[in-house]
Structure formats: structure tokens, C-alpha cells
Write a protein that holds these residues in place. Structure first.
Motif, mmCIF file in Angstrom:
data_model
loop_
_atom_site.group_PDB
_atom_site.id
_atom_site.type_symbol
_atom_site.label_atom_id
_atom_site.label_comp_id
_atom_site.label_asym_id
_atom_site.label_seq_id
_atom_site.Cartn_x
_atom_site.Cartn_y
_atom_site.Cartn_z
ATOM 1 N N ARG A 216 0.976 -1.062 0.133
ATOM 2 C CA ARG A 216 -0.153 -0.195 -0.041
ATOM 3 C C ARG A 216 1.000 1.257 0.058
ATOM 4 N N ARG A 217 1.920 1.221 0.717
ATOM 5 C CA ARG A 217 2.992 2.364 0.753
ATOM 6 C C ARG A 217 3.422 2.717 -0.753
ATOM 7 N N ALA A 218 3.757 1.609 -1.330
ATOM 8 C CA ALA A 218 4.480 1.792 -2.718
ATOM 9 C C ALA A 218 3.380 2.513 -3.373
ATOM 10 N N LYS A 219 2.066 1.977 -3.521
ATOM 11 C CA LYS A 219 1.008 2.503 -4.289
ATOM 12 C C LYS A 219 0.822 3.962 -3.912
ATOM 13 N N ALA A 220 0.748 4.191 -2.610
ATOM 14 C CA ALA A 220 0.335 5.593 -2.072
ATOM 15 C C ALA A 220 1.446 6.419 -2.555
ATOM 16 N N ALA A 221 2.839 6.202 -2.500
ATOM 17 C CA ALA A 221 3.775 6.926 -2.791
ATOM 18 C C ALA A 221 3.820 7.437 -4.335
ATOM 19 N N GLN A 222 2.994 6.818 -5.208
ATOM 20 C CA GLN A 222 2.863 7.469 -6.520
ATOM 21 C C GLN A 222 2.216 8.773 -6.659
ATOM 22 N N ASP A 223 1.562 9.025 -5.702
ATOM 23 C CA ASP A 223 0.800 10.211 -5.549
ATOM 24 C C ASP A 223 1.489 11.616 -4.872
ATOM 25 N N ARG A 224 2.921 11.206 -4.611
ATOM 26 C CA ARG A 224 3.595 12.278 -3.898
ATOM 27 C C ARG A 224 3.754 13.433 -5.097
ATOM 28 N N GLY A 225 3.846 14.664 -4.230
ATOM 29 C CA GLY A 225 4.098 15.748 -5.121
ATOM 30 C C GLY A 225 4.204 17.066 -4.421
ATOM 31 N N VAL A 226 4.217 18.282 -4.843
ATOM 32 C CA VAL A 226 4.467 19.368 -4.237
ATOM 33 C C VAL A 226 3.366 20.743 -4.753
ATOM 34 N N TRP A 227 2.696 21.269 -3.903
ATOM 35 C CA TRP A 227 1.656 22.336 -4.375
ATOM 36 C C TRP A 227 1.812 23.640 -3.855
ATOM 37 N N VAL A 228 1.484 24.673 -4.724
ATOM 38 C CA VAL A 228 1.589 25.933 -3.966
ATOM 39 C C VAL A 228 0.303 26.440 -3.932
ATOM 40 N N ARG A 229 -0.216 27.107 -2.827
ATOM 41 C CA ARG A 229 -1.405 27.577 -2.853
ATOM 42 C C ARG A 229 -1.515 29.390 -2.300
ATOM 43 N N PRO A 230 -1.670 30.090 -3.081
ATOM 44 C CA PRO A 230 -1.512 31.582 -2.887
ATOM 45 C C PRO A 230 -2.123 32.053 -1.535
ATOM 46 N N GLU A 231 -1.697 32.800 -0.876
ATOM 47 C CA GLU A 231 -2.482 33.312 0.147
ATOM 48 C C GLU A 231 -2.435 34.960 0.236
ATOM 49 N N PRO A 232 -3.101 35.392 1.003
ATOM 50 C CA PRO A 232 -3.230 36.856 0.947
ATOM 51 C C PRO A 232 -1.954 37.832 1.579
ATOM 52 N N ASP A 233 -1.721 38.915 1.109
ATOM 53 C CA ASP A 233 -0.673 39.884 1.034
ATOM 54 C C ASP A 233 0.694 39.249 0.785
ATOM 55 N N GLY A 234 0.827 38.789 -0.315
ATOM 56 C CA GLY A 234 2.100 38.364 -1.130
ATOM 57 C C GLY A 234 2.700 37.243 -0.458
ATOM 58 N N MET A 235 1.963 36.500 0.283
ATOM 59 C CA MET A 235 2.306 35.068 0.919
ATOM 60 C C MET A 235 1.866 33.925 0.004
ATOM 61 N N CYS A 236 2.294 32.923 0.444
ATOM 62 C CA CYS A 236 1.686 31.460 -0.304
ATOM 63 C C CYS A 236 2.173 30.333 0.766
ATOM 64 N N THR A 237 1.128 29.318 0.629
ATOM 65 C CA THR A 237 1.583 27.983 1.299
ATOM 66 C C THR A 237 2.270 26.967 0.499
ATOM 67 N N LEU A 238 3.086 26.525 0.816
ATOM 68 C CA LEU A 238 3.803 25.582 -0.167
ATOM 69 C C LEU A 238 4.061 24.028 0.798
ATOM 70 N N SER A 239 3.172 23.292 0.075
ATOM 71 C CA SER A 239 2.969 21.969 0.984
ATOM 72 C C SER A 239 3.355 20.677 -0.076
ATOM 73 N N ALA A 240 3.776 19.710 0.544
ATOM 74 C CA ALA A 240 4.171 18.446 -0.063
ATOM 75 C C ALA A 240 3.786 17.030 0.595
#
Length: 506
Positions: A216-240
């Protein structure tokens, strides 16, 4: 809180007369009846608590209704995809549906995701989660659906249950749902909170899952990635999304660096969260120091130069007046949005390369008609800047990573010009090319550089998308202007706002 049907005119009239806020169905709605609540300023504390409890039951009922409607839409989209496959390939038969490889799966699923996202005004990733939950609730988790309909199970608890059951095979999912409902309360009869419920279900899921945790871990690892979500006032959230040990190790290292900075510099004023964030940015953006090597002995062997470390790239669109310091108009950070003029000038000063955006007044042809199929570089840059993102409903993929598509296909007589070109990410381009979703330019207002686009789906959904709103010189008129759609939009169709810039979940 009270409810009534459309025929209960006396109760509704009394509610309106008492100053209650009344919600009635929109014209053409299939939902019947009315819902109202008293003037909130007249409620006592205990009455307000009762209203909140009633709202929870209403949410549960609506969540059950939503699941039923989403599942029905999934089945309708499957049928539409089958019919579309037969039209394009009469010999395909009932087995058609896998679609182009770039969908990574079923065309009917891609259509269902887009239909649900447009209908509810949510991102495609949220729509994909709804589809998965609805299929489970209308299948293996039918007992959970019944509890939702009756209001005895909260929407939050049902979401926890369907999330935990999402990767279980069908033969284990039904048993999991029944046992999960039995764990909704503790032995003393206390209802578990959603967080407690999730922790209680994880061990149950582990026990019932037939696959090993390694698989299950090997299968779930296929969904790994990095995303950016804009936030107010010139900031953003970087998640992985990372393997657990890698994510925890990264968090621990950032904490270690932050605490070391605090110890070595007594005058450090930043908080630990700020120090961790700065340490992450420094680790990612600072190129590694070159590794020293000893001088080769003569005769020297041939030396192969190592490729330079790739540098991080950002794109900033800066008005000329802002760049020269003659104005303070915000610039646009591609993939984020407006940033202040000072930050934009600092980025411009450090930029290793510049590119000027050519418009129609600079002599770059923006309307090639039928003389060329592929747009030249200047026209492509114009459209990328104008559109900003993929022009499919709800998609926020940057236009510079997308493909340019002819709204009226080239083989159907379409022209290569700014009016007939728009940016579509690869997967939405494929969905449009299959003629499942069909776009058409709306008539432009006199002062608009480009018209909005009306998209129509096989189920009759209509929604409007448009460019980001950058002010550009309007391109020359097309010698063969696009015909506006024969029908007009008569009811309200919300224009999509970009959500998380993730790829489509299909």
C-alpha cells in the motif's frame, strides 16, 4: 429552526410576518419546500444552541442528497462517454471508454469530475473526492448513507469513514463500514469527535486490509508531489506529500536549524516558526557549494564538465512605469497574483534575463488567418500572458505550461489568431478535442481585448471562463470573425476563480 413545504402557505406566511429569514427554491429547482429561521437577535442562548444542532442535521441530510446526485451524475457521464466513443468510432462498442493515454484513465471519469466541479463551483480535486465518497456511500457504505439521511451521523464523521475506506477493496469495505459505525461511540456512550473517530478507524482499517502495508505504501507513494496555494498579502503556502519518514526527517531538520540559529545569535528576533520557514527557503533556493577536486596527474584524462545546478525560475510581469519607479502599480507574479511594486523592482534588479511582451502595436502579427497552423513565438507569449491560466472551467494550471488550442478546430476552418486561440493544459485539451466539452466565444464588449468563452457539456451544463484580465492592446480584428453561439446565457452561470494549481485528477 422549522421547515415547511411549498404548500404550507400559512406557515411560510407566518414565518415571513415574524421577521424570519426564508430560503425558498430557485425557479426550476428540483428541491421542494422552504426553510426558514427566526430573527437571530431574538434567540436566547439555549435556542441558538438548538439551531446549531438542527443545522448539523440539515448538513447531514444534504450530504446524503449530494452523494446520491453525484453518483447519478457519474453514471450519466459514463453513458455520455460511451455514446461519444461510439460516435467517433462506431466499431468501438460497449468496451470503449479508456480514452487517450494522457487521461491516465477513464474518459467518463474525467467528464464526471469536470461536471461535478462546475456544478458545485469547486476544484476538480475536491470534485474527485466527492465522486469517490459518493460511489462508496451508494455502494459498500449504504448503511452510512442511511444514517446521513436520518441525521444521526454528521457529515464530518461520514467523511472520515469514507476517507479511511477509500483504498479498501470492495470485499472488505462493507465490513469496515459496519464495524466503523459501531465505533462511533465509546464504551461509555460518548460520541467520538471526528479526530477521535479517525484514530479509532485506522487500526480497524489496518486489520481488515488484505494487502500488506508495504504494497500500500508503494502505491500511495505514486501520489507524492508539491503544491503551492496563494495566500493574502504576498504570501503562499507550500505543501508536499512525502513518505512519512522523509517528511518527518525534513521537519526535524528545519527545527534543528531554527533552534541552532536561535542559540548562536542571542539578538535573533525571529520566532521559531519564522526561522523554520526561512531555513526551508534557504535550503531550496541556495545552490550547493562546488565540491573541491584534486588537480589531475599528468597526463590528464579527458574531463567531462558537469551540468550546472538548475536555477529556480519565476516570471514577473511588471508595468513599465512601475519598473522605472514612476508609478506604484502592483506587478503580477505568475502563478500567484499581485505583488507590491518594491518587491517587483527588487526581483527585476536580480533577474538574469528579460523578455519584452510584444503587443499588436509592436508589429507582431496576432492574426495569421489560414496562412499558418502553429502560432509564432510572439503570438504565443501574448496569449499566455492574456489568459494567465488554462481556460478550461476551474483549472488554474499556468498558461505558460499549457498548449495553445484552436477553439474552432483547424480542420473545421478555424484560424490561427488571438481571437480563436486559447490556452488549455494537456488533459483538458484532450477533453475538448474529444468534443465532450464544447467552447464558443461570447460576443465581446467594445472595450474588451478578448471575449469570454462559454463552455457547454453533454449534460447541458453551461459555464463561462475568461482571461485573467491583463490589460493588453486589443488584437486586430479577425478577417473571418467567430460566430457567437446561437443560444444566449439566460440564467446565472458563475465565472470560475482559480483554485489550487494542481493537475486534473484524471
Amino acid at each position: 429552526m422549522a421547515g415547511g413545504t411549498g404548500s404550507a402557505g400559512g406557515g411560510l406566511a407566518a414565518a415571513e410576518a415574524s421577521g424570519a429569514v426564508v430560503l425558498t427554491p430557485r425557479p426550476g429547482s428540483l428541491l421542494e419546500g422552504s426553510l426558514w429561521h427566526p430573527d437571530p437577535s431574538t434567540l436566547t442562548g439555549p435556542e441558538a444552541r438548538r439551531v446549531l444542532a438542527d443545522i448539523g442535521r440539515v448538513r447531514s441530510f444534504l450530504a446524503a442528497l449530494e452523494a446520491l446526485a453525484v453518483e447519478r451524475m457519474r453514471l450519466a457521464c459514463r453513458e455520455e462517454a460511451r455514446l461519444a466513443a461510439e460516435r467517433s468510432d462506431p466499431g468501438a462498442g460497449a468496451g470503449a471508454g479508456a480514452g487517450p493515454a494522457r487521461f491516465g484513465g477513464d474518459v467518463s471519469y474525467a467528464l464526471a469530475v469536470s461536471e461535478v466541479a462546475v456544478a458545485e463551483g469547486i476544484s476538480e480535486h475536491a470534485a474527485a473526492r466527492l465522486l469517490g465518497a459518493a460511489e462508496a456511500l451508494c455502494g459498500a457504505q449504504i448503511a452510512v448513507l442511511e444514517h446521513l439521511e436520518s441525521g444521526t451521523l454528521s457529515e464530518a464523521h461520514a467523511r472520515v469513514l469514507t476517507d479511511e475506506a477509500s483504498t479498501l477493496p470492495p470485499e472488505s469495505a462493507e465490513e469496515f463500514g459496519i464495524e466503523a459505525l459501531a465505533r462511533l461511540e465509546t464504551r461509555t456512550g460518548r460520541r467520538r469527535t471526528p479526530g477521535e473517530f479517525r484514530r479509532a478507524l485506522r487500526s480497524l482499517r489496518e486489520r481488515l486490509h488484505p494487502d500488506s502495508i508495504r504494497a500500500r505504501r508503494a502505491k500511495a507513494a505514486q501520489d507524492r508531489g508539491v503544491w503551492v496555494r496563494p495566500e493574502p498579502d504576498g504570501m503562499c503556502t507550500l505543501s508536499a506529500l512525502l513518505p512519512a519518514e522523509a517528511g518527518l526527517a525534513a521537519a526535524n531538520r528545519l527545527d534543528t536549524l531554527a533552534r541552532a540559529q536561535r542559540r548562536t545569535d542571542p539578538e535573533e528576533a525571529r520566532t521559531l516558526p519564522q526561522l523554520r520557514a526561512d531555513a526551508l527557503a534557504n535550503l531550496i533556493l541556495t545552490p550547493p557549494a562546488p565540491t573541491p577536486t584534486a588537480a589531475p596527474a599528468a597526463p590528464a584524462a579527458p574531463v567531462v564538465a558537469e551540468a550546472p545546478e538548475p536555477s529556480a525560475e519565476i516570471v514577473v510581469h511588471i508595468p513599465a512605469a512601475t519598473l522605472l519607479g514612476a508609478g506604484e502599480e502592483p506587478a503580477t507574479l505568475e502563478g500567484y497574483g499581485p505583488i507590491d511594486a518594491g518587491t517587483a523592482r527588487a526581483l527585476a534588479a536580480a533577474a538574469p534575463t528579460w523578455q519584452r511582451l510584444f503587443t499588436g502595436t509592436d508589429g507582431v502579427p496576432l492574426a495569421l488567418g489560414r496562412t499558418a497552423y502553429r502560432p509564432p513565438k510572439g503570438l504565443r507569449r501574448y496569449i499566455e500572458y492574456r489568459d494567465g491560466t488554462c481556460q478550461f472551467p476551474g483549472c488554474a494550471r499556468p498558461a505558460r505550461t499549457a498548449e495553445l488550442d484552436h477553439l474552432i478546430e483547424w480542420q473545421d476552418g478555424g484560424t490561427t489568431d488571438a481571437q480563436n486561440l486559447h490556452a488549455l493544459c494537456a488533459k483538458h485539451h484532450a477533453l475538448k478535442s474529444l468534443r465532450i466539452w464544447n467552447p464558443a466565444r461570447l460576443p465581446a464588449c467594445p472595450d474588451d481585448a478578448i471575449a469570454d468563452t462559454l463552455w457547454t457539456s453533454p449534460l447541458g451544463t453551461r459555464t463561462v471562463t475568461g482571461p485573467t484580465g491583463h490589460q493588453l492592446q486589443p488584437p486586430p480584428s479577425d478577417p473571418q470573425p467567430l460566430k457567437p453561439p446561437a443560444h444566449q446565457v439566460t440564467d446565472h452561470h458563475p465565472t470560475y476563480q482559480p483554485d489550487e494549481p494542481e493537475p486534473p485528477p484524471f
